[in-house]
Scaffold this motif. Structure first.
Motif, PDB file in Angstrom:
ATOM      1  N   LYS A  97      -5.245   0.526  -6.592  1.00 49.20           N
ATOM      2  CA  LYS A  97      -4.441  -0.436  -5.841  1.00 49.20           C
ATOM      3  C   LYS A  97      -4.475  -0.127  -4.351  1.00 49.20           C
ATOM      4  CE  LYS A  97      -1.113  -1.125  -9.615  1.00 49.20           C
ATOM      5  NZ  LYS A  97       0.323  -1.008  -9.990  1.00 49.20           N
ATOM      6  N   VAL A  98      -4.371   1.163  -4.008  1.00 50.96           N
ATOM      7  CA  VAL A  98      -4.420   1.557  -2.599  1.00 50.96           C
ATOM      8  C   VAL A  98      -5.769   1.175  -1.993  1.00 50.96           C
ATOM      9  CG1 VAL A  98      -4.362   3.523  -1.013  1.00 50.96           C
ATOM     10  CG2 VAL A  98      -2.768   3.435  -2.933  1.00 50.96           C
ATOM     11  N   ALA A  99      -6.850   1.414  -2.742  1.00 51.46           N
ATOM     12  CA  ALA A  99      -8.185   1.088  -2.238  1.00 51.46           C
ATOM     13  C   ALA A  99      -8.376  -0.415  -2.074  1.00 51.46           C
ATOM     14  CB  ALA A  99      -9.245   1.651  -3.180  1.00 51.46           C
ATOM     15  N   ASP A 100      -7.837  -1.195  -3.006  1.00 52.11           N
ATOM     16  CA  ASP A 100      -7.978  -2.648  -2.906  1.00 52.11           C
ATOM     17  C   ASP A 100      -7.207  -3.215  -1.718  1.00 52.11           C
ATOM     18  OD1 ASP A 100      -9.599  -2.715  -5.124  1.00 52.11           O
ATOM     19  OD2 ASP A 100      -7.968  -3.164  -6.528  1.00 52.11           O
ATOM     20  N   LEU A 101      -6.195  -2.501  -1.259  1.00 48.22           N
ATOM     21  CA  LEU A 101      -5.391  -2.953  -0.113  1.00 48.22           C
ATOM     22  C   LEU A 101      -5.841  -2.326   1.197  1.00 48.22           C
ATOM     23  CD1 LEU A 101      -1.834  -2.787  -1.749  1.00 48.22           C
ATOM     24  CD2 LEU A 101      -3.177  -4.844  -1.277  1.00 48.22           C
ATOM     25  N   ALA A 102      -6.965  -1.585   1.154  1.00 48.11           N
ATOM     26  CA  ALA A 102      -7.413  -0.879   2.358  1.00 48.11           C
ATOM     27  C   ALA A 102      -7.849  -1.830   3.464  1.00 48.11           C
ATOM     28  CB  ALA A 102      -8.558   0.077   2.001  1.00 48.11           C
ATOM     29  N   ASN A 103      -8.283  -3.034   3.112  1.00 49.56           N
ATOM     30  CA  ASN A 103      -8.749  -3.984   4.145  1.00 49.56           C
ATOM     31  C   ASN A 103      -7.612  -4.779   4.765  1.00 49.56           C
ATOM     32  OD1 ASN A 103      -8.172  -5.441   1.866  1.00 49.56           O
ATOM     33  ND2 ASN A 103      -9.960  -6.809   2.024  1.00 49.56           N
ATOM     34  N   ILE A 104      -6.378  -4.573   4.322  1.00 45.27           N
ATOM     35  CA  ILE A 104      -5.240  -5.244   4.953  1.00 45.27           C
ATOM     36  C   ILE A 104      -4.773  -4.358   6.103  1.00 45.27           C
ATOM     37  CG2 ILE A 104      -2.892  -6.082   4.641  1.00 45.27           C
ATOM     38  CD1 ILE A 104      -3.530  -6.643   1.760  1.00 45.27           C
ATOM     39  N   PRO A 105      -4.845  -4.821   7.335  1.00 45.77           N
ATOM     40  CA  PRO A 105      -4.565  -3.956   8.488  1.00 45.77           C
ATOM     41  C   PRO A 105      -3.081  -3.634   8.623  1.00 45.77           C
ATOM     42  CG  PRO A 105      -4.926  -6.201   9.227  1.00 45.77           C
ATOM     43  CD  PRO A 105      -5.217  -6.192   7.749  1.00 45.77           C
ATOM     44  N   ASP A 106      -2.839  -2.488   9.227  1.00 42.28           N
ATOM     45  CA  ASP A 106      -1.469  -2.121   9.574  1.00 42.28           C
ATOM     46  C   ASP A 106      -1.042  -2.870  10.830  1.00 42.28           C
ATOM     47  OD1 ASP A 106      -1.608  -0.352   7.480  1.00 42.28           O
ATOM     48  OD2 ASP A 106      -2.111   1.369   8.739  1.00 42.28           O
ATOM     49  N   ARG A 148       0.835  -1.202   0.000  1.00 44.58           N
ATOM     50  CA  ARG A 148       0.000   0.000   0.000  1.00 44.58           C
ATOM     51  C   ARG A 148       0.874   1.257   0.000  1.00 44.58           C
ATOM     52  NH1 ARG A 148      -3.223  -1.228   3.899  1.00 44.58           N
ATOM     53  NH2 ARG A 148      -2.403   0.053   5.582  1.00 44.58           N
ATOM     54  N   LEU A 149       1.964   1.215   0.743  1.00 45.15           N
ATOM     55  CA  LEU A 149       2.895   2.352   0.724  1.00 45.15           C
ATOM     56  C   LEU A 149       3.475   2.571  -0.668  1.00 45.15           C
ATOM     57  CD1 LEU A 149       5.029   2.181   4.004  1.00 45.15           C
ATOM     58  CD2 LEU A 149       3.301   3.874   3.373  1.00 45.15           C
ATOM     59  N   ASP A 150       3.851   1.474  -1.314  1.00 47.08           N
ATOM     60  CA  ASP A 150       4.406   1.585  -2.670  1.00 47.08           C
ATOM     61  C   ASP A 150       3.372   2.156  -3.641  1.00 47.08           C
ATOM     62  OD1 ASP A 150       6.735   0.513  -1.681  1.00 47.08           O
ATOM     63  OD2 ASP A 150       6.310  -1.534  -2.378  1.00 47.08           O
ATOM     64  N   SER A 151       2.128   1.712  -3.514  1.00 51.16           N
ATOM     65  CA  SER A 151       1.080   2.216  -4.403  1.00 51.16           C
ATOM     66  C   SER A 151       0.787   3.686  -4.135  1.00 51.16           C
ATOM     67  CB  SER A 151      -0.197   1.385  -4.230  1.00 51.16           C
ATOM     68  OG  SER A 151       0.014   0.037  -4.604  1.00 51.16           O
ATOM     69  N   MET A 152       0.812   4.094  -2.871  1.00 50.15           N
ATOM     70  CA  MET A 152       0.593   5.504  -2.542  1.00 50.15           C
ATOM     71  C   MET A 152       1.718   6.367  -3.091  1.00 50.15           C
ATOM     72  SD  MET A 152      -0.768   5.053   1.387  1.00 50.15           S
ATOM     73  CE  MET A 152      -0.731   6.807   1.708  1.00 50.15           C
ATOM     74  N   THR A 153       2.943   5.860  -3.010  1.00 52.16           N
ATOM     75  CA  THR A 153       4.081   6.596  -3.571  1.00 52.16           C
ATOM     76  C   THR A 153       3.950   6.711  -5.087  1.00 52.16           C
ATOM     77  OG1 THR A 153       5.510   5.807  -1.776  1.00 52.16           O
ATOM     78  CG2 THR A 153       6.586   6.679  -3.751  1.00 52.16           C
ATOM     79  N   GLU A 154       3.550   5.605  -5.711  1.00 52.97           N
ATOM     80  CA  GLU A 154       3.350   5.629  -7.161  1.00 52.97           C
ATOM     81  C   GLU A 154       2.257   6.618  -7.549  1.00 52.97           C
ATOM     82  OE1 GLU A 154       2.411   2.409 -10.759  1.00 52.97           O
ATOM     83  OE2 GLU A 154       1.951   1.925  -8.673  1.00 52.97           O
ATOM     84  N   GLN A 155       1.185   6.644  -6.775  1.00 54.35           N
ATOM     85  CA  GLN A 155       0.085   7.575  -7.045  1.00 54.35           C
ATOM     86  C   GLN A 155       0.563   9.025  -6.977  1.00 54.35           C
ATOM     87  OE1 GLN A 155      -3.071   7.337  -4.187  1.00 54.35           O
ATOM     88  NE2 GLN A 155      -4.283   8.951  -5.146  1.00 54.35           N
ATOM     89  N   GLY A 206     -15.725  -5.193   8.896  1.00 55.36           N
ATOM     90  CA  GLY A 206     -16.815  -4.610   8.132  1.00 55.36           C
ATOM     91  C   GLY A 206     -17.285  -3.259   8.596  1.00 55.36           C
ATOM     92  N   ASN A 207     -16.618  -2.672   9.595  1.00 61.54           N
ATOM     93  CA  ASN A 207     -17.021  -1.333  10.012  1.00 61.54           C
ATOM     94  C   ASN A 207     -16.752  -0.294   8.914  1.00 61.54           C
ATOM     95  OD1 ASN A 207     -17.880  -2.270  12.458  1.00 61.54           O
ATOM     96  ND2 ASN A 207     -15.971  -1.799  13.534  1.00 61.54           N
ATOM     97  N   ARG A 208     -15.708  -0.508   8.136  1.00 62.32           N
ATOM     98  CA  ARG A 208     -15.405   0.392   7.017  1.00 62.32           C
ATOM     99  C   ARG A 208     -15.959  -0.208   5.723  1.00 62.32           C
ATOM    100  NH1 ARG A 208      -9.391   2.069   6.427  1.00 62.32           N
ATOM    101  NH2 ARG A 208     -10.405   3.632   5.108  1.00 62.32           N
TER     102      ARG A 208
END
Length: 442
Positions: free
Chosen positions: A282-291, A127-134, A327-329
């Motif tokens: 890509k960032v949105a698709d990875l949003a459900n993977i927790p930190d 997700r960090l890589d995708s945010m950087t790419e964005q 499922g809260n988000r």
């Protein structure tokens, strides 16, 4: 003597259009635009060598690149976006925790006095890589905006430059016509004093001369206003430019195939935005993977039971935590939103491509029509009008033509000459539109 003077002035007026430059060899100037993909900070000032500024227009444009507010603002947004690329790819700041107890908590090792801990959150690396790419694509889209602003300023200056040259040519042609009318006015006055013509013809000739003089003043006022606009756009002093020596710019831009000039900043900006939108998906698709959160706690323990070997030993704890995607988000909505934004940009780019292609094709058509008018006036209408004027002047000298015939013939020459210069200006305006949409450099 009066008749000879009128004849010479008429011939001068008829041939003055031939003194206007038609075989122009001006080179279109290069655009000192930064590379859109180099991801380098753009300088506040661009430095130009003397060789890069060989004309007044080039010097004016160079001043505009360093002083135009729209360009400077676009640079600042791009430079800010570059910093954002560095920000999104870094880890969050660690959290430091200090804690105490309102009342001592007894343990088998002794009472807990206070505790200190540190926690670090580790986002999912993909997700960090995708945010950087964005953000990188977003920065590149803003770099394209800078280049587009530079092209827009070049188009604006080129169009105004062309109109200013046209005004100068109109002023010169009209002033020549005023001289002819004054000589005709003198002749009519002599005829009136000798009783060979009426006072109405004298007044009519004077009125025609006055109207031409007023037209010259109006053209001069328009030229002053146009110079003020150019100064505002470029922040350059253009008061001392010799407009009579200027040639219409972009005369060498005669090609109809622009496939060798693939960079269109207006479209490239949307292409970069669409790539940024793809990265946002890509960032949105990875949003459900927790930190993952990793923490270390240190608890200070006071003196406890002396009979215990571990009494008073401080405690060190390790914590692992992460969010529960239960499922809260609305993760599906987050992903769908990003995909819809990507689709919107895709259709926006498609329509912008169509519009730009139509704009370029329209400019080519307008340029072709202006070229047709140039040939028509220069090779057919003006030579024929010159012959007509010369014959009319000869007939007027021998009293075989009326004063109105002379006025009509001289006015027609002036109109054709102005139309020829207008066609030259229209060609330049059409080419300026193309050069404002495509990155054309020497």
């Amino acid at each position: 003597m009066k008749h000879t003077t009128i004849l010479m002035c008429g011939i001068t007026l008829a041939t003055s259009c031939q003194s206007s430059p038609t075989d122009i060899t001006t080179r279109h100037f290069s655009l000192p635009a930064p590379s859109i993909a180099d991801a380098q900070v753009m300088p506040d000032k661009l430095l130009f060598s003397t060789q890069e500024m060989q004309s007044d227009l080039q010097r004016t444009y160079a001043a505009a690149l360093n002083a135009n507010g729209d360009i400077i603002a676009a640079k600042a947004r791009y430079n800010a976006a570059l910093q954002r690329v560095q920000i999104v790819g870094t880890l969050p700041e660690p959290m430091l925790m200090l804690g105490g107890f309102l009342a001592p908590v007894e343990t088998r090792n002794g009472p807990m006095d206070f505790k200190v801990g540190i926690t670090q959150r580790f986002p999912w690396q993909s997700r960090l890589d995708s945010m950087t790419e964005q953000q990188r694509y977003s920065a590149q889209s803003l770099a394209a905006v800078v280049v587009d602003k530079q092209l827009q300023v070049r188009q604006q200056l080129t169009e105004m430059w062309s109109k200013r040259i046209l005004l100068d040519r109109k002023i010169a042609l009209t002033q020549t016509q005023v001289k002819v009318m004054r000589h005709i006015e003198d002749l009519v006055m002599v005829q009136f004093q000798s009783g060979r013509t009426s006072q109405s013809k004298v007044l009519r000739t004077q009125l025609a001369t006055t109207k031409l003089q007023d037209k010259v003043f109006s053209l001069m006022a328009a030229a002053t206003l146009l110079e003020s606009k150019m100064s505002a756009a470029s922040n350059a002093d253009i008061n001392n430019i010799d407009w009579a020596s200027q040639d219409y710019p972009l005369d060498d831009l005669t090609t109809r195939d622009f496939s060798s000039y693939p960079v269109r900043p207006r479209l490239l900006r949307l292409e970069m935005e669409m790539k940024a939108a793809a990265a946002a998906v890509k960032v949105a698709d990875l949003a459900n993977i927790p930190d993952l959160n990793i923490g270390v706690d240190y608890t200070m323990i006071g003196d406890g039971n002396p009979s215990m070997a571990t009494s008073g030993d401080d405690a060190i704890g390790i914590q692992l935590s992460f969010a529960l995607p239960i499922g809260n988000r609305p993760y599906a909505a987050i992903s769908l939103q990003a995909k819809q934004m990507q689709q919107a940009l895709r259709f926006k780019l498609l329509q912008a491509t169509r519009n730009l292609d139509a704009e370029i094709e329209n400019s080519l058509t307008l340029g072709d029509d202006a070229q047709r008018r140039i040939v028509l006036y220069r090779e057919k209408l003006i030579p024929r009008a010159e012959s007509t004027l010369e014959a009319t002047l000869q007939a007027f000298i021998s009293s075989q033509a009326s004063l109105q015939d002379v006025l009509d013939a001289s006015t027609l020459i002036l109109e054709y000459q102005i139309q020829l210069e207008t066609a030259h200006s229209d060609v330049c305006t059409a080419r300026a539109t193309i050069a404002g949409a495509i990155l054309i450099t020497d």
